[in-house]
Each structure stands twice: as C-alpha cells, then as structure tokens.
Write an enzyme that holds these catalytic residues in place. Sequence first.
Site, PDB file in Angstrom:
ATOM      1  N   ILE A   1       0.865  -1.183   0.000  1.00 52.44           N
ATOM      2  CA  ILE A   1       0.000   0.000   0.000  1.00 52.44           C
ATOM      3  C   ILE A   1       0.897   1.226   0.000  1.00 52.44           C
ATOM      4  O   ILE A   1       1.748   1.377   0.880  1.00 52.44           O
ATOM      5  CB  ILE A   1      -0.908   0.039   1.247  1.00 52.44           C
ATOM      6  CG1 ILE A   1      -1.764  -1.235   1.359  1.00 52.44           C
ATOM      7  CG2 ILE A   1      -1.792   1.285   1.228  1.00 52.44           C
ATOM      8  CD1 ILE A   1      -2.752  -1.433   0.234  1.00 52.44           C
ATOM      9  N   HIS A   2       0.719   2.105  -0.987  1.00 53.05           N
ATOM     10  CA  HIS A   2       1.548   3.312  -0.998  1.00 53.05           C
ATOM     11  C   HIS A   2       0.845   4.526  -1.609  1.00 53.05           C
ATOM     12  O   HIS A   2       1.322   5.644  -1.474  1.00 53.05           O
ATOM     13  CB  HIS A   2       2.833   3.061  -1.799  1.00 53.05           C
ATOM     14  CG  HIS A   2       2.610   3.091  -3.287  1.00 53.05           C
ATOM     15  ND1 HIS A   2       2.090   2.023  -3.980  1.00 53.05           N
ATOM     16  CD2 HIS A   2       2.813   4.072  -4.207  1.00 53.05           C
ATOM     17  CE1 HIS A   2       2.002   2.330  -5.259  1.00 53.05           C
ATOM     18  NE2 HIS A   2       2.412   3.560  -5.429  1.00 53.05           N
ATOM     19  N   ARG A   3      -0.300   4.307  -2.257  1.00 53.26           N
ATOM     20  CA  ARG A   3      -0.955   5.406  -2.978  1.00 53.26           C
ATOM     21  C   ARG A   3      -1.501   6.444  -2.003  1.00 53.26           C
ATOM     22  O   ARG A   3      -2.076   6.102  -0.970  1.00 53.26           O
ATOM     23  CB  ARG A   3      -2.070   4.843  -3.856  1.00 53.26           C
ATOM     24  CG  ARG A   3      -2.540   5.775  -4.940  1.00 53.26           C
ATOM     25  CD  ARG A   3      -3.337   5.018  -5.982  1.00 53.26           C
ATOM     26  NE  ARG A   3      -2.509   4.038  -6.674  1.00 53.26           N
ATOM     27  CZ  ARG A   3      -1.687   4.336  -7.680  1.00 53.26           C
ATOM     28  NH1 ARG A   3      -1.591   5.586  -8.100  1.00 53.26           N
ATOM     29  NH2 ARG A   3      -0.974   3.402  -8.265  1.00 53.26           N
TER      30      ARG A   3
ATOM     31  N   ARG B   1       6.405   6.190   2.576  1.00 57.86           N
ATOM     32  CA  ARG B   1       5.221   7.043   2.738  1.00 57.86           C
ATOM     33  C   ARG B   1       4.207   6.386   3.672  1.00 57.86           C
ATOM     34  O   ARG B   1       3.638   7.028   4.560  1.00 57.86           O
ATOM     35  CB  ARG B   1       4.555   7.283   1.371  1.00 57.86           C
ATOM     36  CG  ARG B   1       3.150   7.882   1.487  1.00 57.86           C
ATOM     37  CD  ARG B   1       2.360   7.689   0.194  1.00 57.86           C
ATOM     38  NE  ARG B   1       2.795   8.586  -0.834  1.00 57.86           N
ATOM     39  CZ  ARG B   1       2.387   9.852  -0.949  1.00 57.86           C
ATOM     40  NH1 ARG B   1       1.532  10.345  -0.071  1.00 57.86           N
ATOM     41  NH2 ARG B   1       2.823  10.611  -1.919  1.00 57.86           N
TER      42      ARG B   1
END
Length: 353
Positions: free
Chosen positions: A202-204, A235
């Site tokens: 998960i990074h968006r 992030r």
Amino acid sequence: MKIATIVGARPQFIKMAPVSREIRKKFKELIIHTGQHYDYEMDRIFFEELDIPKPDCHLGVGSGTHGYQTGTMLKKIEEILIQEKPDLVLVYGDTNSTLAGALAGAKLGIKVAHVEAGLRSFDRSMPEEVNRVLTDHCSDFLFCPTETAVKNLHREGINDGVYLTGDVMVDSLLHNKEIAESRSGILDELGLKSKEYIVATIHRASNTDRKENLESIVNAFCEMEEIIVFPVHPRTKKYLKKYGLFDKLRASVKLIKPLGYLDFLKLMNHAKKIITDSGGIQKEAYILKIPCVTLRENTEWIETVEDGWNMLVAIDKDNIIRAIHQFQPSSVKHKERFGSGGAAGKIAKYLAE
C-alpha cells in the site's frame, strides 16, 4: 544517436533495465536520475540487482509536493539537456520524473519517447493520470504495452508515432524469474511456506494520507486471520505512525522493509494472493498468475480485471476481508495481454528505424 534516459522511481528502474541493455547495443545512453526515490531499498539495490549502469547524472531532488518535485526536476533536467545535447529524451511510466523529463525535452525541441504510453484510469484525481496524459501529448514516439493503450491514444487524436511493443515489465520478469528463484532466500528468512501467505503493498496517497482509508485497511488486515507479509513503503510508514496505527498493524502482520526486485519477485511468485494499490504489481500478479485484490476504484490495467485475475475493491474493512477470503480468478484462461517478452528489442528497433 545519443539518448537521454530519465528515471527516478522504483518501477522505472525495473522497466529501464531491459531497454537500456538493448539501446546500448546501437546508441549512446546518458542516464539522468532525478532522485525521486532515494532510500537504498527503493533505489540503489535495483541498479545493483538488475545490472543497470550507474547514472551519469543524479539530481537529488528527493521528496516534496508535486509542484516542487516537478518544477525542480524540470529546471535541473533542462540544464543537463542543454549541456549534453541528446537527440532523444526517453521517459518511462507516469511519475513526476516522467512528466518533468518529457516537458524539458519538448520545450527544447528534442524528440521525446514514452515507454508505457496510452494507459488511462480515466480518473483525473490521480496525479499519475495527469502525468500520463500530458506526457503522451508531448511525446513523438509512444510505445504502448497493450492494444487498449493504442486505442486510448487514437481516441485522443494521437495517431502518429504510436507503436504496440508489449510491456517491458514482462521482459524484466521473464529475465529475472529464475534468477530470483535460485538466489533469493526470502521465504526461509521470513519463515514462509509457498502459497500459505498473502503479500500486501500500500503506498498510494489516496490510501495512505486519508486516515479513514488507512484505518479501514489496517483493521481489515488485523481481522483477516491470514499470514500477511507487508513490505512497508516509506510514505506508508510515515502515515501509519502519524495516525497511531503502526503498532496495531505490527502486532498482526509481518511488516518488513521494502525489498529488492529479486526478493520481491520470489515473494510474489509464491504468494496465494496479493493485495495492492500499485499499478505495476497488478500487472505482475497477472503475469505470474496470482489472484490480485486491488484497493482502488479504478485501474489503468483494465485487462487484468477483464480477464478475471484482478478485483477492484472500494476502501471498506468488510469489503476488503470478504474479497480476500472469496475472490478467485473467474477463468482458468490466461492471455498474453502484455506480450510474451521482447518489448525492449522492439523499442530499440523502432528507434533505430
């Protein structure tokens, strides 16, 4: 011919590796690294593992807002292009590095080539979608991974310089799959058995920066009663800690540092399912024939959904849990939607012509 290749983010290093090998057989290549990704796990390890030549120029732009990143890159790339006078600027994908490189080349009257052209999620709230559209419309050579991408460009009135090459990520995956199997000991290191765990990435920004979304994802992962291996993007780690979710997630999920390409390729290849919001990982899951659950409402890789190997899921705890437990590919059929390899060779051939 002198080609200035502009990259800056992890997925671009993977795409660049096979293309760089091919174009260096015919042309001189100048590699400009913007520094958009700069941690060892997100940057140098890919150059080492994929045997990519060391960048000729490193701009060191680092993190920042979209405007800061793109503007700073544009200024610094322009300075190098004026000095080096390449015949062509080559960009990849849909990051701020992509757009900055394309704009710098176009404004200086240098031909621009875009690898992975024509992708569309049709969601302008995504910064990547804006980068894709603008890059395509200022490029002279558009190398498309799929027939869908070609059709997208034609619908927007782009007909000249459009080439269907297949996807260079297939080249990288096929070249490195057996290498990863023999070299990587990641399963033993993490105490995992093949097909008994799930990989999550998960990074968006739409998932990490919004507390309600990130909290729903964390709660789903914690209640799923599955072995989940989660390489944590910088992030994501930042926002997990900001919202007080890091320790809760760590208690239920195997949180690890971002992995190099070979370790991550092996980890994906032996997973029973993949949960992601990454575009590239949706595609890699499809190629590896691993069922994928994508935590987004749309995707630029629509072929993976159409063929039944990828499921889009809105951000809701119960939806996520249900999808992971129930989703299976709707068909045993698996098409070569992204080509069968050789995309990099086609790109070099078209440039030579």
